[in-house]
Design an enzyme around this catalytic site. Structure first.
Site, short mmCIF file in Angstrom:
data_model
loop_
_atom_site.label_atom_id
_atom_site.label_comp_id
_atom_site.label_asym_id
_atom_site.label_seq_id
_atom_site.Cartn_x
_atom_site.Cartn_y
_atom_site.Cartn_z
N LYS A 1 -157.55 -55.74 -9.73
CA LYS A 1 -156.07 -55.30 -10.06
C LYS A 1 -155.26 -55.03 -8.69
CE LYS A 1 -156.90 -50.80 -8.39
NZ LYS A 1 -156.08 -50.13 -7.26
N GLY B 1 -159.51 -51.84 -2.36
CA GLY B 1 -158.31 -51.35 -3.13
C GLY B 1 -157.82 -52.16 -4.38
N GLY C 1 -160.09 -52.50 -7.03
CA GLY C 1 -160.86 -52.15 -8.11
C GLY C 1 -161.94 -52.83 -8.48
N GLY C 2 -162.53 -53.33 -7.57
CA GLY C 2 -163.70 -54.42 -7.98
C GLY C 2 -165.03 -53.76 -8.71
N GLY C 3 -165.30 -52.65 -8.08
CA GLY C 3 -166.31 -51.61 -8.71
C GLY C 3 -166.09 -51.10 -9.96
N SER C 4 -164.90 -50.72 -10.10
CA SER C 4 -164.56 -50.31 -11.33
C SER C 4 -164.46 -51.02 -12.48
CB SER C 4 -163.30 -49.27 -11.32
OG SER C 4 -163.27 -48.36 -10.41
N ASP D 1 -160.61 -45.14 -11.97
CA ASP D 1 -159.92 -46.37 -12.38
C ASP D 1 -160.69 -47.29 -13.54
OD1 ASP D 1 -158.27 -46.09 -10.08
OD2 ASP D 1 -159.23 -47.69 -9.02
#
Length: 285
Positions: free
Chosen positions: A12, A101, A103-106, A139
């Site tokens: 995102k 920033g 949001g890859g992990g989320s 997120d």
């Protein structure tokens, strides 16, 4: 069904990020628009007996993920919430940069919840998945929601929003910015005026609306961010940081022909398009 293969987890961008206050418990109140883009991680899932959750990293060039990363924690949280006795082996092709920033992990965690809800035959409704996701990170509910969204509160209040198709140049320097240090900084602006969806939609360009309150502090902590912004300006592009950084983006209809050879060494540059909805949105049903 024993496997789910090639499960996408999109990144995102925060089109803007305003900090409007701070709660008594220390959490910051924000307003933002979260927009999905076509830069994705990919996950593979294999159902296994015995309840064990295992993960392997395939592909990707970033640093190794911790054993108890958000994907593993998401699978375990789903087990704990449902009492499910199935386990899973999860392979993760990590393409979204870390400390970006974006949001890859989320996003990985959300795709994991959606996939295992199907693979384990749990049939949890979206509302329950969202509750589990919020425990993993602020997120995660956005990536479970299925739509681009106007975001408020501490990130848990989501209102779907339609955005026009657009292309962006996204940059990631080799260094990252510490999210806790940014939010702990006394220099962080915490009193931006509240906006409305109507303000945003009526603006001359939704992709240049507002600002990112985290950016000035992040620049002090990570000088590469200013280098990237200056480079975008040299390409006649108007850039800003996404989330807590250190990734940057700029609307760029001609992104594919921007001269990235002038970027500093070890930077990542990628031309991305926004998505109208999450590719797994139908899995929410």
């Amino acid at each position: 069904m024993r496997q789910l293969l090639d499960v996408p987890a999109p990144a995102k961008l925060n089109l803007f990020l305003h900090i409007t206050g701070r709660r008594a418990d220390g959490y910051h109140l924000l307003q933002s628009v979260f927009m999905l883009i076509d830069w994705c991680d990919t996950l593979q899932f294999e159902r296994r007996a015995g309840g064990v959750i295992s993960r392997e990293d395939i592909g990707g060039s970033g640093p190794a993920l911790p054993e108890q990363d958000l994907v593993v924690r998401a699978a375990q949280a789903l087990q704990q919430a449902t009492g499910c006795e199935w386990g899973a082996h999860i392979a993760l092709d990590k393409q979204i940069p870390q400390e970006a920033g974006m949001g890859g992990g989320s996003s990985d965690a959300a795709s994991c919840l959606l996939a295992l809800n199907r693979l384990w035959g749990l049939k949890l409704p979206p509302e329950q998945l969202m509750q589990i996701g919020l425990q993993l990170g602020a997120d995660v509910p956005f990536f479970l929601g299925g739509d681009n969204a106007w975001v408020e509160g501490v990130g848990e209040q989501l209102t779907p929003i339609a955005l026009p198709a657009a292309e962006f140049l996204v940059l990631k320097p080799p260094t990252g910015a510490s999210t806790p240090k940014i939010f702990q900084s006394p220099a962080l602006k915490r009193d931006s005026s509240c906006s409305t969806i109507e303000d945003f939609v009526a603006s001359a360009s939704v992709f240049n609306y507002g600002h990112n309150d985290l950016q000035p502090v992040a620049i002090d902590l990570c000088p590469d961010i200013k280098i990237g912004l200056d480079w975008l300006r040299s390409q006649n592009l108007s850039g800003r940081m996404t989330g807590s950084g250190s990734a940057l983006f700029a609307p760029a209809s001609q992104a594919s022909v921007v001269d990235i050879t002038t970027l500093p060494a070890n930077w990542i540059a990628k031309s991305c398009k926004n998505l109208f909805e999450h590719p797994l949105k139908q899995w929410r049903k």
